[in-house]
Design a protein around this motif. Structure first.
Motif, PDB file in Angstrom:
ATOM      1  N   ALA A  17       0.843  -1.186   0.000  1.00  0.00           N
ATOM      2  CA  ALA A  17       0.000   0.000   0.000  1.00  0.00           C
ATOM      3  C   ALA A  17       0.880   1.239   0.000  1.00  0.00           C
ATOM      4  O   ALA A  17       1.842   1.335   0.757  1.00  0.00           O
ATOM      5  CB  ALA A  17      -0.912   0.010   1.220  1.00  0.00           C
ATOM      6  N   ALA A  18       0.554   2.192  -0.860  1.00  0.00           N
ATOM      7  CA  ALA A  18       1.329   3.431  -0.945  1.00  0.00           C
ATOM      8  C   ALA A  18       0.743   4.513  -0.037  1.00  0.00           C
ATOM      9  O   ALA A  18       1.468   5.203   0.662  1.00  0.00           O
ATOM     10  CB  ALA A  18       1.380   3.925  -2.389  1.00  0.00           C
ATOM     11  N   PHE A  19      -0.580   4.670  -0.038  1.00  0.00           N
ATOM     12  CA  PHE A  19      -1.224   5.646   0.834  1.00  0.00           C
ATOM     13  C   PHE A  19      -2.728   5.399   0.866  1.00  0.00           C
ATOM     14  O   PHE A  19      -3.281   4.743  -0.009  1.00  0.00           O
ATOM     15  CB  PHE A  19      -0.944   7.087   0.361  1.00  0.00           C
ATOM     16  N   GLY A  20      -3.379   5.907   1.893  1.00  0.00           N
ATOM     17  CA  GLY A  20      -4.828   5.885   1.970  1.00  0.00           C
ATOM     18  C   GLY A  20      -5.381   7.056   1.180  1.00  0.00           C
ATOM     19  O   GLY A  20      -4.978   8.201   1.391  1.00  0.00           O
ATOM     20  N   ALA A  21      -6.281   6.799   0.252  1.00  0.00           N
ATOM     21  CA  ALA A  21      -6.762   7.842  -0.648  1.00  0.00           C
ATOM     22  C   ALA A  21      -7.887   8.670  -0.038  1.00  0.00           C
ATOM     23  O   ALA A  21      -7.904   9.888  -0.154  1.00  0.00           O
ATOM     24  CB  ALA A  21      -7.225   7.216  -1.962  1.00  0.00           C
ATOM     25  N   TYR A  22      -8.849   8.031   0.608  1.00  0.00           N
ATOM     26  CA  TYR A  22      -9.971   8.765   1.197  1.00  0.00           C
ATOM     27  C   TYR A  22     -10.762   7.819   2.092  1.00  0.00           C
ATOM     28  O   TYR A  22     -10.606   6.609   2.035  1.00  0.00           O
ATOM     29  CB  TYR A  22     -10.893   9.360   0.120  1.00  0.00           C
ATOM     30  N   GLN A  23     -11.613   8.377   2.923  1.00  0.00           N
ATOM     31  CA  GLN A  23     -12.497   7.572   3.758  1.00  0.00           C
ATOM     32  C   GLN A  23     -13.643   7.039   2.908  1.00  0.00           C
ATOM     33  O   GLN A  23     -14.270   7.770   2.137  1.00  0.00           O
ATOM     34  CB  GLN A  23     -13.045   8.400   4.923  1.00  0.00           C
ATOM     35  N   ASN A  24     -13.909   5.769   3.050  1.00  0.00           N
ATOM     36  CA  ASN A  24     -14.899   5.093   2.222  1.00  0.00           C
ATOM     37  C   ASN A  24     -16.068   4.635   3.093  1.00  0.00           C
ATOM     38  O   ASN A  24     -15.887   4.327   4.267  1.00  0.00           O
ATOM     39  CB  ASN A  24     -14.253   3.876   1.553  1.00  0.00           C
ATOM     40  N   SER A  25     -17.244   4.590   2.519  1.00  0.00           N
ATOM     41  CA  SER A  25     -18.399   4.096   3.275  1.00  0.00           C
ATOM     42  C   SER A  25     -19.206   3.135   2.420  1.00  0.00           C
ATOM     43  O   SER A  25     -19.250   3.262   1.195  1.00  0.00           O
ATOM     44  CB  SER A  25     -19.295   5.250   3.740  1.00  0.00           C
ATOM     45  N   THR A  26     -19.824   2.168   3.072  1.00  0.00           N
ATOM     46  CA  THR A  26     -20.708   1.242   2.384  1.00  0.00           C
ATOM     47  C   THR A  26     -22.148   1.667   2.628  1.00  0.00           C
ATOM     48  O   THR A  26     -22.546   1.865   3.772  1.00  0.00           O
ATOM     49  CB  THR A  26     -20.494  -0.198   2.866  1.00  0.00           C
ATOM     50  N   GLN A  27     -22.896   1.834   1.545  1.00  0.00           N
ATOM     51  CA  GLN A  27     -24.288   2.243   1.632  1.00  0.00           C
ATOM     52  C   GLN A  27     -25.153   1.190   0.959  1.00  0.00           C
ATOM     53  O   GLN A  27     -24.821   0.708  -0.126  1.00  0.00           O
ATOM     54  CB  GLN A  27     -24.467   3.602   0.942  1.00  0.00           C
ATOM     55  N   VAL A  28     -26.235   0.825   1.614  1.00  0.00           N
ATOM     56  CA  VAL A  28     -27.164  -0.154   1.078  1.00  0.00           C
ATOM     57  C   VAL A  28     -28.482   0.578   0.851  1.00  0.00           C
ATOM     58  O   VAL A  28     -29.045   1.143   1.779  1.00  0.00           O
ATOM     59  CB  VAL A  28     -27.359  -1.342   2.034  1.00  0.00           C
ATOM     60  N   VAL A  29     -28.938   0.576  -0.388  1.00  0.00           N
ATOM     61  CA  VAL A  29     -30.057   1.443  -0.770  1.00  0.00           C
ATOM     62  C   VAL A  29     -31.208   0.627  -1.332  1.00  0.00           C
ATOM     63  O   VAL A  29     -31.018  -0.325  -2.085  1.00  0.00           O
ATOM     64  CB  VAL A  29     -29.587   2.473  -1.821  1.00  0.00           C
ATOM     65  N   THR A  30     -32.411   1.026  -0.951  1.00  0.00           N
ATOM     66  CA  THR A  30     -33.614   0.445  -1.528  1.00  0.00           C
ATOM     67  C   THR A  30     -34.597   1.589  -1.775  1.00  0.00           C
ATOM     68  O   THR A  30     -34.241   2.751  -1.690  1.00  0.00           O
ATOM     69  CB  THR A  30     -34.214  -0.623  -0.598  1.00  0.00           C
ATOM     70  N   THR A  31     -35.827   1.260  -2.112  1.00  0.00           N
ATOM     71  CA  THR A  31     -36.830   2.289  -2.348  1.00  0.00           C
ATOM     72  C   THR A  31     -37.928   2.197  -1.299  1.00  0.00           C
ATOM     73  O   THR A  31     -38.094   1.174  -0.631  1.00  0.00           O
ATOM     74  CB  THR A  31     -37.467   2.142  -3.748  1.00  0.00           C
ATOM     75  N   ASN A  32     -38.696   3.269  -1.179  1.00  0.00           N
ATOM     76  CA  ASN A  32     -39.729   3.308  -0.155  1.00  0.00           C
ATOM     77  C   ASN A  32     -40.837   2.293  -0.381  1.00  0.00           C
ATOM     78  O   ASN A  32     -41.513   1.894   0.566  1.00  0.00           O
ATOM     79  CB  ASN A  32     -40.338   4.715  -0.062  1.00  0.00           C
ATOM     80  N   ASP A  33     -41.024   1.872  -1.634  1.00  0.00           N
ATOM     81  CA  ASP A  33     -42.105   0.929  -1.877  1.00  0.00           C
ATOM     82  C   ASP A  33     -41.654  -0.532  -1.791  1.00  0.00           C
ATOM     83  O   ASP A  33     -42.423  -1.443  -2.081  1.00  0.00           O
ATOM     84  CB  ASP A  33     -42.776   1.198  -3.228  1.00  0.00           C
ATOM     85  N   SER A  34     -40.411  -0.757  -1.391  1.00  0.00           N
ATOM     86  CA  SER A  34     -39.964  -2.133  -1.171  1.00  0.00           C
ATOM     87  C   SER A  34     -40.294  -2.533   0.266  1.00  0.00           C
ATOM     88  O   SER A  34     -40.623  -1.698   1.099  1.00  0.00           O
ATOM     89  CB  SER A  34     -38.466  -2.266  -1.410  1.00  0.00           C
ATOM     90  N   ASN A  35     -40.198  -3.824   0.521  1.00  0.00           N
ATOM     91  CA  ASN A  35     -40.439  -4.332   1.874  1.00  0.00           C
ATOM     92  C   ASN A  35     -39.141  -4.596   2.613  1.00  0.00           C
ATOM     93  O   ASN A  35     -39.122  -5.332   3.594  1.00  0.00           O
ATOM     94  CB  ASN A  35     -41.271  -5.614   1.810  1.00  0.00           C
TER      95      ASN A  35
END
Length: 245
Positions: A132-150
């Motif tokens: 590894a040369a360097f850390g590029a940026y802070q990363n996040s995991t997002q899990v997305v759905t829609t309002n009409d899903s269950n």
């Protein structure tokens, strides 16, 4: 109070905590050799030859692609005899293999994917010679759905059509870990291995019911999903709660 968790469970919880949005950093991975040492006059030993540098990125709807392009531009403007190019790839897992096989000089990859690669774990049958040369940026995991899903939580994904990320991506690595934590495998869902842009389109069109993004916010594909398409996706995009046990 005894929570009933084993040390293994706690280790998994620690991993999930870091990979799912708190401290998952994108990392630049690179070998000591590779294409950077080839040129049109015999290499990079001060003889005036051009040093070709290839940078592995990811899909065009994520952050790696524009970031890698910016890195290449900076190299070309500030380094003599360097010709750098950024190339779209399947992202983290594929990038680790490309660098290890000398097909790329360097590449962007999630830190946990690099760790799995150097240890020969997860999707890697053998340990890869990376650093590894360097850390590029802070990363996040997002899990997305829609309002009409269950779908309110990750366990609700069982039996549903879910985008788990592109083949060879760090997103898919993390998606598998999150699903496995809740005892869900690909046998329990209809897994779609889609890129970020494909995931956004599939959610808009109702072709998948939820999708994983492991990316810095706001990626272009993520913004697209929240601003266009079906009203349920555009007006009230919903993030799925992991509801950690």
């Amino acid at each position: 109070m005894n929570s009933g968790k084993t040390p293994h469970d706690m280790n998994r919880r620690t991993f999930l905590k870091s990979s799912a949005g708190i401290a998952a950093a994108a990392t630049l991975a690179g070998c000591s050799g590779g294409p950077a040492e080839s040129g049109n006059s015999g290499g990079s030993n001060g003889d005036g030859g051009t040093q070709f540098v290839t940078i592995g990125t990811g899909g065009t709807g994520g952050v790696y692609y524009p970031l890698g392009g910016g890195m290449a531009d900076i190299m070309n403007k500030n380094l003599d005899n360097v010709e750098a190019t950024a190339e779209s790839t399947g992202a983290s897992v594929e990038n680790c293999r490309l660098v290890a096989n000398d097909e790329m000089t360097m590449a962007l990859a999630l830190g946990n994917s690099v760790l799995l690669a150097v240890n020969g774990e997860g999707d890697f049958d053998n340990a890869l010679d990376l650093k590894a040369a360097f850390g590029a940026y802070q990363n996040s995991t997002q899990v997305v759905t829609t309002n009409d899903s269950n779908i309110e939580t990750i366990p609700d994904m069982a039996g549903k059509k879910i985008s788990v990320g592109a083949p060879g991506s760090g997103t898919e690595v993390i998606a598998k870990e999150l699903l496995n934590y809740f005892d869900i495998t690909y046998d329990d869902i209809d897994a779609q291995r889609l890129s970020f842009s494909e995931t956004a389109t599939a959610i808009q069109d109702g072709q998948v019911e939820a999708g994983f993004w492991s990316v810095a916010y706001p990626a272009s594909s993520y913004r697209t999903c929240s601003s266009t398409g079906r009203s349920s996706c555009s007006s009230a995009r919903r993030r799925v709660s992991p509801r950690v046990r």
